[in-house]
Scaffold this motif. Structure first.
Motif, PDB file in Angstrom:
ATOM      1  N   GLN A 213       0.920  -1.266  -0.048  1.00  0.00           N
ATOM      2  CA  GLN A 213       0.121   0.105  -0.003  1.00  0.00           C
ATOM      3  C   GLN A 213       0.884   1.321  -0.151  1.00  0.00           C
ATOM      4  OE1 GLN A 213      -3.321  -0.036  -0.100  1.00  0.00           O
ATOM      5  NE2 GLN A 213      -3.347  -2.223  -0.414  1.00  0.00           N
ATOM      6  N   GLN A 214       1.972   1.281   0.700  1.00  0.00           N
ATOM      7  CA  GLN A 214       2.910   2.346   0.642  1.00  0.00           C
ATOM      8  C   GLN A 214       4.106   2.019   1.398  1.00  0.00           C
ATOM      9  OE1 GLN A 214       1.332   5.950   2.709  1.00  0.00           O
ATOM     10  NE2 GLN A 214       2.869   7.030   1.831  1.00  0.00           N
ATOM     11  N   LEU A 221       5.040   8.220   6.582  1.00  0.00           N
ATOM     12  CA  LEU A 221       3.629   7.683   6.272  1.00  0.00           C
ATOM     13  C   LEU A 221       2.724   8.200   7.239  1.00  0.00           C
ATOM     14  CD1 LEU A 221       5.243   5.445   4.643  1.00  0.00           C
ATOM     15  CD2 LEU A 221       4.343   3.799   6.006  1.00  0.00           C
ATOM     16  N   PRO A 225      -0.019   9.735   4.314  1.00  0.00           N
ATOM     17  CA  PRO A 225      -0.353   8.477   3.809  1.00  0.00           C
ATOM     18  C   PRO A 225      -1.142   8.604   2.709  1.00  0.00           C
ATOM     19  CG  PRO A 225      -1.823   9.581   5.514  1.00  0.00           C
ATOM     20  CD  PRO A 225      -0.735  10.358   5.528  1.00  0.00           C
ATOM     21  N   ALA A 226      -0.764   7.518   1.604  1.00  0.00           N
ATOM     22  CA  ALA A 226      -0.973   7.440   0.529  1.00  0.00           C
ATOM     23  C   ALA A 226      -2.471   7.303   0.294  1.00  0.00           C
ATOM     24  CB  ALA A 226       0.015   6.475  -0.451  1.00  0.00           C
ATOM     25  N   ASN A 227      -2.939   6.586   1.264  1.00  0.00           N
ATOM     26  CA  ASN A 227      -4.594   6.324   0.786  1.00  0.00           C
ATOM     27  C   ASN A 227      -5.216   6.001   2.285  1.00  0.00           C
ATOM     28  OD1 ASN A 227      -3.868   3.555   1.765  1.00  0.00           O
ATOM     29  ND2 ASN A 227      -2.952   3.018  -0.343  1.00  0.00           N
ATOM     30  N   VAL A 230      -3.824   3.384   4.818  1.00  0.00           N
ATOM     31  CA  VAL A 230      -2.530   3.603   5.287  1.00  0.00           C
ATOM     32  C   VAL A 230      -2.889   4.594   6.490  1.00  0.00           C
ATOM     33  CG1 VAL A 230      -0.308   4.557   5.213  1.00  0.00           C
ATOM     34  CG2 VAL A 230      -0.986   3.059   3.318  1.00  0.00           C
TER      35      VAL A 230
END
Ligand code: ADP
Ligand code: MG
Length: 351
Positions: A213-214, A221, A225-227, A230
């Motif tokens: 996910q990342q 993070l 957070p990328a999504n 996360v």
């Protein structure tokens, strides 16, 4: 020491795809933590690196050499498990030297390595004991010692501290960080404990459903957070997610609103006007009293921990919002309170 490279690594058990194409570069001497919910494939990925599981697709390189079909013992890797798997009838010394004796390592060399590992792990005074007479933390140290004496280029840890109580876990966490500093070997560490991940890792790999996910430094993070996955996984207590409507977008800035949140402007993160989105707010981001992006509600639960106070709000639209106040504060259950937040530290994700 050695770096590792995973290229489109895949694993299936029969028709079930468990690891779905993982790409990862691990630098020589790096401390990488795999984190993710139970069943996401952390152990499977680690076991593939160790050679305990066949690789269904893709390539694994250790120190530049393709290792898909290399025998586990030829990979220069040592693995430490959650269950210490010590021989109960052998002393600490013999548990640590067992593998070397099997390999016909010269006795003097074994002695040197075991003494050195015992020094690093502070086990010198326990070498004659049997595992039954050791604490959980000491047993885990012996298991780590057994890995150290093999002088591996890569250490793999699979939830090594999960069997320990909270205080011991913290102590061992610091021991493992010190161990990494002292021996400098590449380490890959699996955990579902995000505090371990945040404190030990140079980089964290967040996995969910066999997909990365990342990947990034712990604090990156946390901050970026990328999504949504996360965002929800890193940080404690868990982030608040509030459903909002993107009322307007101008110059990459979205104005969002909802029955719960007063209109507020946030980095649009590629979302367009009229779309629905999730506003993600860390509980620590919420500050007392109305202001930008006010959120109001009734106090449903208060947890006074002394150093901080965790307040649970129920908003008029029925959403639950958690706020962490960094001090002791009293709240009357059932009373109406308002919070606001700094929108530059909030996140927006597609709904
Ligand atoms: P984690 O360590 O992240 O909790 P695992 O890597 O142990 O997850 O497991 C990932 C998934 O693969 C789970 O759904 C698990 O049931 C499945 N799995 C693991 N090992 C096997 C196996 N030998 N046969 C079939 N399924 C397996
Ligand atoms: Mg596991």
């Amino acid at each position: 020491m050695a770096g590792l490279r995973l290229e489109k690594l895949k694993k299936s058990f029969g028709a079930v795809d468990v690891i779905k194409g993982v790409d990862l570069d691990i630098k020589d001497g790096e401390f990488v933590v795999f984190v993710g919910p139970s069943g996401c494939g952390k152990s499977t990925l680690l076991r593939m690196i160790a050679g305990l599981e066949d690789i269904s697709g893709g390539d694994l390189f250790i120190d530049g050499k393709r290792c898909n079909d290399v025998e586990p013992r030829e990979r220069g890797i040592a693995m430490v498990f959650q269950s210490y798997a010590l021989y109960p009838h052998l002393t600490v010394y013999d548990n640590m030297s067992f593998g070397l004796t099997l390999n016909r390592t010269p006795k003097a060399e074994i002695e040197t390595r075991v003494r050195e590992a015992a020094r690093i792990l502070k086990l010198e005074h326990l070498l004659d004991r049997k595992p039954a007479h050791l604490s959980g933390g000491q047993r885990q140290r012996v298991a780590i010692g057994r890995a150290i004496v093999r002088k591996p280029t890569v250490f793999l840890f699979d939830e090594p501290l999960s069997n320990l109580d909270a205080a011991l876990r913290m102590e061992m966490r610091m021991e493992i960080a010190r161990l990494h500093k002292e021996i400098g070997a590449t380490m890959i560490y699996v955990t579902h404990d995000q505090v371990e991940a945040m404190t030990l890792a140079d980089r964290i790999v967040v996995l969910d459903g066999g997909i990365v996910q990342q990947i990034g430094a712990p604090i990156d993070l946390y901050k970026k957070p990328a999504n949504r996955f996360v965002a929800g996984f890193i940080g404690s207590p868990r982030m608040n997610f509030l459903e909002v409507e993107v009322a307007d977008v101008a110059n990459g800035v979205a104005t969002v609103r909802s029955p719960t949140v007063a209109p507020v402007q946030i980095d649009a993160a590629g979302l367009s006007k009229g779309s629905r989105a999730m506003l993600a707010l860390r509980p620590q981001l919420l500050k007392r009293d109305a202001g930008i992006g006010s959120i109001g509600g009734n106090v449903s639960l208060v947890e006074r921990l002394g150093s901080e106070t965790i307040v649970s709000l129920e908003t008029p639209s029925g959403e639950r919002v958690l706020a962490v106040i960094p001090q002791d504060e009293t709240f009357e259950p059932g009373s109406t309170v308002a919070f606001h937040f700094d929108p530059s530290a909030a996140h927006l994700f597609a709904a």
